[in-house]
Design a protein around this motif. Structure first.
Motif, mmCIF file in Angstrom:
data_model
loop_
_atom_site.group_PDB
_atom_site.id
_atom_site.type_symbol
_atom_site.label_atom_id
_atom_site.label_comp_id
_atom_site.label_asym_id
_atom_site.label_seq_id
_atom_site.Cartn_x
_atom_site.Cartn_y
_atom_site.Cartn_z
ATOM 1 N N TRP A 172 -52.017 -18.515 -72.148
ATOM 2 C CA TRP A 172 -50.604 -18.877 -71.944
ATOM 3 C C TRP A 172 -50.025 -17.938 -70.893
ATOM 4 N N THR A 173 -49.440 -18.515 -69.851
ATOM 5 C CA THR A 173 -48.799 -17.724 -68.799
ATOM 6 C C THR A 173 -47.398 -18.252 -68.570
ATOM 7 N N CYS A 174 -46.450 -17.332 -68.479
ATOM 8 C CA CYS A 174 -45.047 -17.704 -68.276
ATOM 9 C C CYS A 174 -44.468 -16.865 -67.146
ATOM 10 N N GLU A 175 -43.760 -17.510 -66.241
ATOM 11 C CA GLU A 175 -43.010 -16.818 -65.193
ATOM 12 C C GLU A 175 -41.570 -17.289 -65.242
ATOM 13 N N ILE A 176 -40.634 -16.337 -65.148
ATOM 14 C CA ILE A 176 -39.210 -16.625 -65.260
ATOM 15 C C ILE A 176 -38.494 -16.077 -64.032
ATOM 16 N N TRP A 177 -37.548 -16.855 -63.506
ATOM 17 C CA TRP A 177 -36.649 -16.398 -62.454
ATOM 18 C C TRP A 177 -35.226 -16.491 -62.994
ATOM 19 N N SER A 178 -34.540 -15.368 -63.030
ATOM 20 C CA SER A 178 -33.193 -15.367 -63.604
ATOM 21 C C SER A 178 -32.372 -14.213 -63.061
#
Length: 749
Positions: A461-467
């Motif tokens: 599982w890989t998650c990338e967030i831009w915020s």
């Protein structure tokens, strides 16, 4: 503020036997709290880390519970009532631990002259932190009363009981609390590990109690700061620039100053406001002042159509949120998906309002802020005043939650009150000011990649967030929007991410499912083209929407039922309990098995808020109208575990409200803008959920766990509700919408 509430504050502040100075911590600890009390969750430096809840930062018993020799009992909280029912819950908690009826005590909330500093009322921490502090302080005060009464009566304290505000001896003798407290020093530090009452003996906690804040609200009584009226009060309105960064080139002040009822026109650089003897005259003068103002434009906003790409291209601080690897079976299927959320407004039903009074060298502001102490610091900084000369008193705001315009309008009230000293000044924003100038909930992007092995288990599982930051709360005066327009503008403190496990944009980005290889990364965006800050549940709303939508897609690839797929990946028994409870209440197996009519679907989602607080599982049934893209929510079933439940009705209200609010966000809401500024300036340009779109039915089952810690419930349902809705829509239409909002054009066919 109700007359009863105001009278209680006045009695408290004028009763010398009760108010004995309020320096509750050593100087160094006080400074530590002041320096770090601007965090979203209110979890700041501890003076007594071994104590539970907010006793860590305010450890003295009389910060929370006071009893005078007349038997008057007062409880205190630094948290603010925001319509969540915490006043009622705190009264229940204090009453049960003291052994009295809730009606026997007075509760004082968020007032810098009276209550402990608990930072912000945010992050679903109120009952978990303040309620825990009140419970433990009340239990220890009760023990001191029993010991005192035992000495006075010449008996063993273990033989005494408490009933109706009195200590009772086995032989029938009694001492009222006022007699028992005589000679007892409550100004002492709480002790760790002391027992509370057995939950089985509670008479109020765990039982429904009518909320004390509701009668005025449902009968039209004075309930909000918008209703506050003080003797000699003036009315004011501010004039805002047309867009971010615009500066005042010229303005006709003289003609406005001559208008009927106008007391003063206030100008400080590009900051403009008008004060009048009547609200309508203030509005007319504001309009005239606005019409006579000319502005030089500020920098252009990015294009709305490409905002997510523009945000992803901004400079970022890279944060490794989670990174672990473990042996796993080889992946045979991999999915990669992108989810986006637009800028959202809080959309408070009553536009932001505050009342300010400059009396000599002292300022008082009545405000619906979420943090009276941080606001006091910001206002003092703005006006170059000693913080001790500024008092902030919380009064509920209509529709106030999150970091909306409450702090900014308080700054308006302070600036304008300084210009007309000696008179209370009421400032209320106009609807278009609320929609255009409040801090927005930030736009976000979340990318997910997941892999399954041959048995349908998640192996990677890989998650990338831009915020952007979800926490632009009042760290300095420059975080107060009106200061940007002053002749000497003030600069906001730099953005900082809220560290995990609370998190900001990365809140709830780490799935609690069993995943051997997990990689979560946040790109924390440092520039902020559109002003953003805290909005209910912060990044958890999009992250849970993304995770739980993606889980459904992975379940489909594994050819497994979505509920069964979740249970296969969960070890936490409380998580499994809420999932099974919600699916049973909904009749999930039957709903999935029956042949459903076209454009009709069911969906499921689950989360543990912040992976720290309440567990929430939601099943939802929807119907989609293909020609218009409209979505009808037919029914919702929800199960929640928030630990020890104080007021079941209050907890259920919060869950139901969160579901409804999430449906509004997910179906309809988005801020619109063009290069020249914000264009969603009223309810026609920023639609929200209407009564006609409410779910046909919402059932909420609460799993009570007496004796376990309070877990915050106010923000538990937003993420799961959004994902359950999207999963049901995908089930109904065969079309997965990953960009919010989802109703309308994305579903038309």
């Amino acid at each position: 503020m109700t007359p009863e509430h105001d009278a209680a504050r006045r009695r408290f502040l004028t009763a010398g036997s009760v108010m004995v100075g309020f320096t509750l911590l050593p100087g160094a600890a006080m400074r530590a709290v002041a320096q770090t009390s601007t965090t979203e969750a209110g979890t700041f430096t501890s003076a007594a880390p071994d104590l539970p809840g907010s006793l860590k930062t305010s450890p003295m018993l009389d910060a929370w519970i006071r009893i005078d020799e007349q038997g008057h009992i007062t409880a205190f909280t630094g948290k603010a009532e925001l319509g969540t029912g915490i006043r009622t819950a705190f009264m229940q908690i204090a009453a049960d631990e003291l052994g009295i009826a809730p009606s026997s005590l007075t509760l004082i909330t968020a007032d810098t002259a009276a209550t402990p500093n608990e930072g912000y009322t945010a992050g679903s921490h109120s009952v978990a932190d303040s309620g825990t502090a009140i419970a433990n302080a009340a239990a220890q005060v009760r023990a001191l009363l029993l010991q005192s009464a035992a000495t006075k009566l010449g008996v063993d304290a273990a033989t005494l009981t408490v009933r109706d505000g009195a200590v009772m001896a086995a032989d029938g003798r009694r001492l009222g609390f006022g007699e028992a407290v005589s000679g007892v020093n409550l100004h002492q530090q709480a002790q760790p590990g002391l027992p509370r009452r057995d939950p089985r003996t509670y008479e109020s906690i765990g039982r429904p109690m009518q909320r004390v804040d509701l009668p005025g609200k449902v009968t039209g009584g004075a309930s909000y700061v918008q209703d506050l009226h003080l003797p000699g009060m003036l009315h004011a309105r501010a004039v805002r620039p047309p867009a971010y960064g615009a500066t005042l080139a010229s303005v006709d002040i003289a003609s406005v100053q001559a208008m009927p009822g106008v007391v003063k026109v206030v100008r400080d650089g590009s900051y403009l406001a008008v004060v009048a003897d009547d609200e309508w005259r203030a509005i007319l003068a504001m309009r005239a002042l606005s019409a006579g103002a000319r502005w030089d434009a500020g920098p252009a906003l990015p294009a709305q159509a490409t905002i997510h790409a523009a945000l992803r291209a901004l400079p970022a601080q890279d944060i490794a949120v989670a990174d672990r690897s473990a042996p796993a079976a080889p992946a045979v299927q991999t999915l990669q998906r992108r989810f986006t959320k637009p800028f959202l407004i809080h959309g408070s039903i009553g536009p932001s309002c505050a009342v300010g009074l400059m009396d000599g060298d002292r300022l008082t502001v009545w405000t619906h802020t979420q943090g009276v102490f941080p606001l006091r610091h910001g206002l003092a900084d703005m006006l170059s005043m000693p913080p001790d000369n500024v008092r902030c008193v919380h009064v509920e705001g209509s529709g106030c939650y999150g970091h909306n315009g409450a702090d900014d309008v308080a700054a308006d009230a302070a600036l304008i009150a300084r210009a007309v000293p000696g008179r209370p000044v009421r400032v209320q924003w106009m609807r278009e000011q609320e929609h255009m100038w409040e801090p927005f909930g930030p736009a976000m992007t979340t990318d997910l990649t997941g892999s399954l092995d041959a048995s349908g288990q998640i192996v990677d599982w890989t998650c990338e967030i831009w915020s952007n930051s979800h926490n632009q709360r009042i760290e300095n005066a420059g975080r107060l929007m009106p200061t940007w327009s002053l002749a000497t503008p003030m600069t906001p403190a730099p953005s900082k991410e809220i560290p995990m496990p609370e998190g900001g944009g990365d809140r709830n980005s780490v799935p609690i499912y069993r995943v051997p290889n997990l990689h979560v990364h946040e790109h924390f965006l440092l520039d902020m083209p559109i002003r953003g800050s805290a909005m209910r549940s912060l990044g958890a709303y999009l992250n849970v929407f993304a995770i739980e939508s993606f889980i459904d897609e992975l379940a489909a690839e594994a050819q497994l039922d979505p509920v069964e797929f979740r249970l296969r990946h969960l070890d936490d028994p409380r998580a499994r309990d809420v999932i099974q409870k919600a699916s049973t209440r909904f009749g999930w197996a039957a709903a999935r098995a029956v042949a459903r009519r076209p454009d009709h679907g069911v969906g499921f989602a689950f989360a543990k808020y912040k992976n720290l607080m309440a567990y929430c599982a939601i099943a939802m049934e929807v119907t989609v109208e293909r020609n218009s893209g409209a979505v009808s929510v037919d029914r919702v079933a929800c199960a929640v575990d928030c630990g020890q439940i104080v007021n079941p009705d209050g907890a259920r209200n919060q869950v139901e409200g969160g579901i409804v609010q999430s449906l509004s966000w997910t179906l309809f809401e988005q801020t619109t803008f063009e290069p020249h500024g914000i264009t969603s300036f009223d309810w026609s340009t920023y639609p929200i959920l209407r009564f006609s779109s409410l779910p046909g039915r919402i059932d909420v089952d609460l799993i009570d766990r007496p004796g376990t810690p309070f877990l915050g419930v106010g923000e538990a349902s937003q993420g799961p509700a959004a994902a359950a809705l999207a999963n049901a829509v995908a089930d109904a239409t065969g079309r997965r919408v990953r960009d919010l909002p989802i109703a309308g054009d994305p579903l038309k066919s």
